[in-house]
Design a protein around this motif. Structure first.
Motif, mmCIF file in Angstrom:
data_model
loop_
_atom_site.group_PDB
_atom_site.id
_atom_site.type_symbol
_atom_site.label_atom_id
_atom_site.label_comp_id
_atom_site.label_asym_id
_atom_site.label_seq_id
_atom_site.Cartn_x
_atom_site.Cartn_y
_atom_site.Cartn_z
ATOM 1 N N GLU A 54 32.195 -20.610 -78.055
ATOM 2 C CA GLU A 54 33.658 -21.358 -77.472
ATOM 3 C C GLU A 54 34.423 -19.887 -76.586
ATOM 4 O OE1 GLU A 54 33.139 -24.030 -76.335
ATOM 5 O OE2 GLU A 54 32.379 -25.324 -77.749
ATOM 6 N N ALA A 58 35.943 -18.861 -73.574
ATOM 7 C CA ALA A 58 37.603 -18.063 -73.011
ATOM 8 C C ALA A 58 37.156 -17.022 -72.066
ATOM 9 C CB ALA A 58 38.090 -18.107 -74.017
ATOM 10 N N VAL A 72 45.857 -15.751 -67.228
ATOM 11 C CA VAL A 72 44.081 -17.607 -67.240
ATOM 12 C C VAL A 72 44.777 -17.500 -65.697
ATOM 13 C CG1 VAL A 72 43.975 -19.591 -67.907
ATOM 14 C CG2 VAL A 72 44.574 -18.122 -68.948
ATOM 15 N N TRP A 80 41.938 -23.389 -69.947
ATOM 16 C CA TRP A 80 41.414 -22.494 -70.953
ATOM 17 C C TRP A 80 42.530 -22.644 -72.311
ATOM 18 C CZ3 TRP A 80 41.026 -17.221 -72.738
ATOM 19 C CH2 TRP A 80 42.384 -16.488 -73.171
ATOM 20 N N GLU A 83 39.209 -24.356 -74.733
ATOM 21 C CA GLU A 83 38.546 -22.918 -75.122
ATOM 22 C C GLU A 83 39.034 -22.842 -76.446
ATOM 23 O OE1 GLU A 83 35.805 -23.519 -74.137
ATOM 24 O OE2 GLU A 83 35.195 -24.073 -72.313
ATOM 25 N N LEU A 84 40.661 -22.855 -76.108
ATOM 26 C CA LEU A 84 41.297 -22.452 -77.753
ATOM 27 C C LEU A 84 41.171 -23.379 -78.494
ATOM 28 C CD1 LEU A 84 44.791 -20.392 -76.037
ATOM 29 C CD2 LEU A 84 41.677 -19.386 -77.021
ATOM 30 N N LEU B 48 42.632 -11.828 -77.315
ATOM 31 C CA LEU B 48 41.535 -11.914 -77.389
ATOM 32 C C LEU B 48 39.808 -11.021 -77.354
ATOM 33 C CD1 LEU B 48 39.347 -14.326 -76.350
ATOM 34 C CD2 LEU B 48 38.700 -13.374 -73.908
#
Lengths: 132, 132, 132, 132
Positions: A54, A58, A72, A80, A83-84, B48
């Motif tokens: 996952e 992202a 993003v 987005w 995914e978080l 990230l």
């Protein structure tokens, strides 16, 4: 460490998360798996690889973004957030299945980070920041 | 998908996370950064990559474990909890800085996952499970 | 570190890679980007995130596999090869763009690993193996 | 996708990798493991997690860099080369152990990428680039 020139601050102290108890989140995730009899698949390494999968999704969203902010793309904001959320769900499940109380681990780690990086010494400075 | 034969169940419904509001966690993490004037370093991609770095440290702990359980060696349990906490802290910060309400994103994703994998159809089955 | 009981050995000294010069691979990858004028997108961190994205796709393929071997489901073998190829292509590009001679870096690292883990001391043993 | 303004081109067609056959690299890595009787630890998922662990260490080096180039701090260039080498070694080993001829997989993937992104259509453009 580079600052972010032209950084468009998104941080807004008035944009909090909606209130929600972390333990109730754990319970919902656990119930989701239990209802489907999926505990049998939720070994530590299966879940860790799922988290990584996952995180990779992202990364895919912002991999060509360079340093612009928002990183993003506008049409990917929902993806987005998804995914978080996926990373979060699997992280909660991973902690649960590997015997970690995420609340306690969080507070303990943040406290020690505070001792490691005293405000007076690290304010505005990145000195040794990435040696953490 | 392989089941986990000999899987020693760690899951225990009586081992919950300590209660804690997710928004208060976000506030603590935000305050930690603000007190050190580190918001300037917390761009979406910086955070990230930091998440990925911490996930990599978690992977290091169990990379040679095979799928025995517990996968985490006994003398690494504290380090494991620390890595999961690091991932959690940075994930909360990443969501905060990229405009995602993690509570809402979580609930929304779990609801849709429930619709995608109806209990009656997926109970005990992994059919299409990994096509999610 | 767990051994792999029931491990079905795929390793076969008679199944080599097809011969190919690593520098010619670098050239092909560089030409691919240059022909499309994509050098402008190939910054260090863009490429690193792309590597991570592809690793995540590989992880997705085996995330529920547990420890059975082969870990890659039969109908995913082509996808698996594709993901490893993607990681390889992007890794070669990343090294190229960040000034690393991958051939030299490889030989240098393997030599030092050999000094760190002398055969007589580590044969069949995982002692300190994961402290590398 | 953001271009890299101020991008200091490191790419130099006169800075090739040193010539080296990919199969001879596979052989060296295989011999390293065989000499220490480590094949028993080199399952697909053990190696994949090891790759991820090393990628995480590379991410750690550039996580606060923003997109300045060079992204790798001057005093971390050796560490950076080491991490890329580690990823490469483990990727070669992973391909070897999971039955992938990396040379063939590479050529096959690059050929198909060329068909997917024809030069005349994608030159200088990132259109659909990240949908790959």
């Amino acid at each position: 460490m580079a600052k972010c020139p032209g950084w468009k601050r998104r941080y807004d102290p008035h944009m909090p998360f909606t209130n929600r108890d972390l333990e109730s989140i754990r319970q919902d995730v656990a119930a989701f798996a239990r209802d489907r009899d999926w505990d049998q698949f939720h070994s530590t390494r299966n879940l860790l690889l799922a988290v990584i999968s996952e995180i990779g999704e992202a990364a895919e969203i912002v991999r060509w973004s360079g340093d612009r902010e928002p990183a993003v793309p506008a049409d990917k904001q929902q993806a987005w957030a998804d995914e978080l959320a996926d990373v979060f769900i699997l992280l909660v499940r991973l902690a649960d299945r590997s015997g970690v109380d995420l609340t306690v681990a969080f507070a303990d780690k943040l406290r020690r980070a505070g001792e490691k990086y005293p405000v007076e010494q690290f304010k505005g400075s990145n000195r040794k920041y990435d040696e953490g």
